[in-house]
Design a protein around this motif. Structure first.
Motif, PDB file in Angstrom:
ATOM      1  N   UNK A 299       0.506  -1.045   0.261  1.00  0.00           N
ATOM      2  CA  UNK A 299       0.174  -0.258   0.063  1.00  0.00           C
ATOM      3  C   UNK A 299       0.645   1.277   0.011  1.00  0.00           C
ATOM      4  N   UNK A 300       1.251   1.886  -1.114  1.00  0.00           N
ATOM      5  CA  UNK A 300       1.739   3.777  -0.841  1.00  0.00           C
ATOM      6  C   UNK A 300       2.517   3.080  -1.521  1.00  0.00           C
ATOM      7  N   UNK A 301       3.425   2.081  -1.627  1.00  0.00           N
ATOM      8  CA  UNK A 301       4.632   2.016  -2.456  1.00  0.00           C
ATOM      9  C   UNK A 301       4.069   1.381  -3.917  1.00  0.00           C
ATOM     10  N   UNK A 302       4.759   2.175  -5.026  1.00  0.00           N
ATOM     11  CA  UNK A 302       4.466   1.405  -6.398  1.00  0.00           C
ATOM     12  C   UNK A 302       6.243   1.439  -7.273  1.00  0.00           C
ATOM     13  N   UNK A 303       6.273   0.521  -7.860  1.00  0.00           N
ATOM     14  CA  UNK A 303       7.896   0.402  -8.581  1.00  0.00           C
ATOM     15  C   UNK A 303       7.226   0.896  -9.960  1.00  0.00           C
ATOM     16  N   UNK A 304       7.469   2.242 -10.167  1.00  0.00           N
ATOM     17  CA  UNK A 304       7.282   2.269 -12.013  1.00  0.00           C
ATOM     18  C   UNK A 304       8.568   1.559 -12.867  1.00  0.00           C
TER      19      UNK A 304
ATOM     20  N   UNK B 269      -1.024  10.907   3.451  1.00  0.00           N
ATOM     21  CA  UNK B 269      -1.898  11.188   2.246  1.00  0.00           C
ATOM     22  C   UNK B 269      -1.646  12.567   1.144  1.00  0.00           C
ATOM     23  N   UNK B 270      -1.046  13.245   1.366  1.00  0.00           N
ATOM     24  CA  UNK B 270      -0.578  14.258   0.290  1.00  0.00           C
ATOM     25  C   UNK B 270       0.590  14.018   0.317  1.00  0.00           C
ATOM     26  N   UNK B 271       1.522  13.664   0.599  1.00  0.00           N
ATOM     27  CA  UNK B 271       3.189  14.060   0.830  1.00  0.00           C
ATOM     28  C   UNK B 271       3.902  12.639  -0.119  1.00  0.00           C
TER      29      UNK B 271
ATOM     30  N   UNK C 173      12.826  13.042  -5.827  1.00  0.00           N
ATOM     31  CA  UNK C 173      12.094  13.505  -5.484  1.00  0.00           C
ATOM     32  C   UNK C 173      10.978  13.389  -4.564  1.00  0.00           C
ATOM     33  N   UNK C 174      10.546  14.628  -4.510  1.00  0.00           N
ATOM     34  CA  UNK C 174       9.160  15.115  -3.945  1.00  0.00           C
ATOM     35  C   UNK C 174       8.261  15.116  -4.477  1.00  0.00           C
ATOM     36  N   UNK C 175       6.870  14.228  -3.450  1.00  0.00           N
ATOM     37  CA  UNK C 175       5.345  14.756  -4.344  1.00  0.00           C
ATOM     38  C   UNK C 175       4.940  15.183  -3.302  1.00  0.00           C
ATOM     39  N   UNK C 176       4.137  16.557  -3.921  1.00  0.00           N
ATOM     40  CA  UNK C 176       2.665  16.414  -3.317  1.00  0.00           C
ATOM     41  C   UNK C 176       1.121  16.474  -3.964  1.00  0.00           C
ATOM     42  N   UNK C 177       0.157  16.082  -3.582  1.00  0.00           N
ATOM     43  CA  UNK C 177      -1.084  15.847  -4.103  1.00  0.00           C
ATOM     44  C   UNK C 177      -1.961  16.784  -4.354  1.00  0.00           C
ATOM     45  N   UNK C 178      -1.491  17.584  -5.743  1.00  0.00           N
ATOM     46  CA  UNK C 178      -2.711  18.565  -5.972  1.00  0.00           C
ATOM     47  C   UNK C 178      -4.100  18.326  -5.521  1.00  0.00           C
TER      48      UNK C 178
ATOM     49  N   UNK D 116      -9.243  14.546  -6.175  1.00  0.00           N
ATOM     50  CA  UNK D 116      -9.542  13.883  -7.360  1.00  0.00           C
ATOM     51  C   UNK D 116      -9.663  13.151  -8.186  1.00  0.00           C
ATOM     52  N   UNK D 117      -8.726  13.973  -8.822  1.00  0.00           N
ATOM     53  CA  UNK D 117      -7.697  13.811  -9.688  1.00  0.00           C
ATOM     54  C   UNK D 117      -6.578  12.499  -9.893  1.00  0.00           C
ATOM     55  N   UNK D 118      -5.627  12.961  -8.798  1.00  0.00           N
ATOM     56  CA  UNK D 118      -4.665  12.049  -7.851  1.00  0.00           C
ATOM     57  C   UNK D 118      -3.538  12.959  -8.993  1.00  0.00           C
ATOM     58  N   UNK D 119      -3.567  14.126  -8.883  1.00  0.00           N
ATOM     59  CA  UNK D 119      -2.998  15.005  -9.484  1.00  0.00           C
ATOM     60  C   UNK D 119      -1.726  15.268  -8.589  1.00  0.00           C
ATOM     61  N   UNK D 120       0.011  15.041  -8.244  1.00  0.00           N
ATOM     62  CA  UNK D 120       0.673  15.643  -8.551  1.00  0.00           C
ATOM     63  C   UNK D 120       1.435  16.187  -8.486  1.00  0.00           C
ATOM     64  N   UNK D 121       2.331  17.509  -7.751  1.00  0.00           N
ATOM     65  CA  UNK D 121       3.108  18.256  -8.238  1.00  0.00           C
ATOM     66  C   UNK D 121       4.410  18.110  -7.549  1.00  0.00           C
ATOM     67  N   UNK D 122       5.521  17.945  -8.952  1.00  0.00           N
ATOM     68  CA  UNK D 122       7.049  16.623  -8.111  1.00  0.00           C
ATOM     69  C   UNK D 122       7.640  18.123  -8.908  1.00  0.00           C
ATOM     70  N   UNK D 123       8.698  16.993  -7.995  1.00  0.00           N
ATOM     71  CA  UNK D 123      10.351  18.300  -8.110  1.00  0.00           C
ATOM     72  C   UNK D 123      11.349  16.545  -7.766  1.00  0.00           C
ATOM     73  N   UNK D 124      12.237  17.200  -9.052  1.00  0.00           N
ATOM     74  CA  UNK D 124      13.049  16.247  -8.711  1.00  0.00           C
ATOM     75  C   UNK D 124      14.476  16.530  -9.011  1.00  0.00           C
ATOM     76  N   UNK D 125      15.168  16.081  -8.189  1.00  0.00           N
ATOM     77  CA  UNK D 125      16.514  16.716  -8.829  1.00  0.00           C
ATOM     78  C   UNK D 125      17.492  15.139  -9.329  1.00  0.00           C
TER      79      UNK D 125
END
Length: 184
Positions: A61-66, A118-120, A150-155, A158-167
């Motif tokens: 739960x909450x862990x995905x391998x892409x 829930x959001x991070x 990187x970090x993700x914030x669930x913006x 409803x649509x499950x869209x993240x704002x992403x910041x990566x290095x």
């Protein structure tokens, strides 16, 4: 530069992802073939082939391998701006767009996505690829590595869209990425 490229192409797409913006499971594959020809108004005759495959596997739960694999090959009198290259798109992060370009490219990467609350969330990723004059050369060529986090914030819940910041670190550079959605 005054150059016209015009061609006829074909695209195949298979999509079994559960969500386009933030997939948790499923696959996404595309195959593009394009044939710019003087008969279609192009100044040059050449061929372009691109194959991309993404797989999203839940581990817990909450862990995905892409996972992502991609290949690109070109033939004929290809203009420099249409060559296969790292640093654009989702193939390998950590490279300046167009620094590594040629008529063939292979790339593979894995990304571990961990939803902390829930959001991070956070991600870690690594990959490698190569660019060469031919697909055989890309297989034999030295690898260009990529690693990052990187970090993700669930913006949007409803649509499950993240704002992403990566290095990301490539062979020669460090790059920072800010986007709406995931890298792939």
């Amino acid at each position: 530069l005054d150059l016209v490229t015009s061609g006829l192409g074909l695209m195949l797409e298979v999509d079994t992802r559960d969500n386009e913006q933030n997939p948790q499971r499923g696959s996404y594959a595309t195959l593009d073939a394009n044939f710019p020809r003087q008969g279609f108004g192009s100044d040059r005759n050449y061929e372009q082939y691109r194959l991309r495959f993404n797989r999203y596997q839940p581990l817990a739960p909450g862990r995905i391998l892409a996972l992502r694999a991609s290949a690109c090959t070109m033939g004929g009198d290809v203009p420099f701006f249409d060559l296969c290259m790292f640093g654009v798109g989702a193939d390998l992060r950590g490279y300046v767009g167009g620094q590594y370009r040629d008529k063939a490219m292979l790339a593979a990467q894995a990304e571990y996505r961990w939803q902390l609350s829930e959001r991070w969330g956070v991600v870690g990723f690594a990959g490698a690829g190569s660019v060469a004059p031919t697909l055989t050369g890309a297989i034999d060529s030295s690898l260009l590595p990529s690693v990052g986090a990187g970090v993700r914030y669930l913006a949007s819940k409803l649509y499950k869209v993240n704002v992403s910041a990566d290095v990301a670190w490539g062979r020669d550079d460090v790059a920072f990425y800010f986007r709406i959605g995931e890298a792939f």
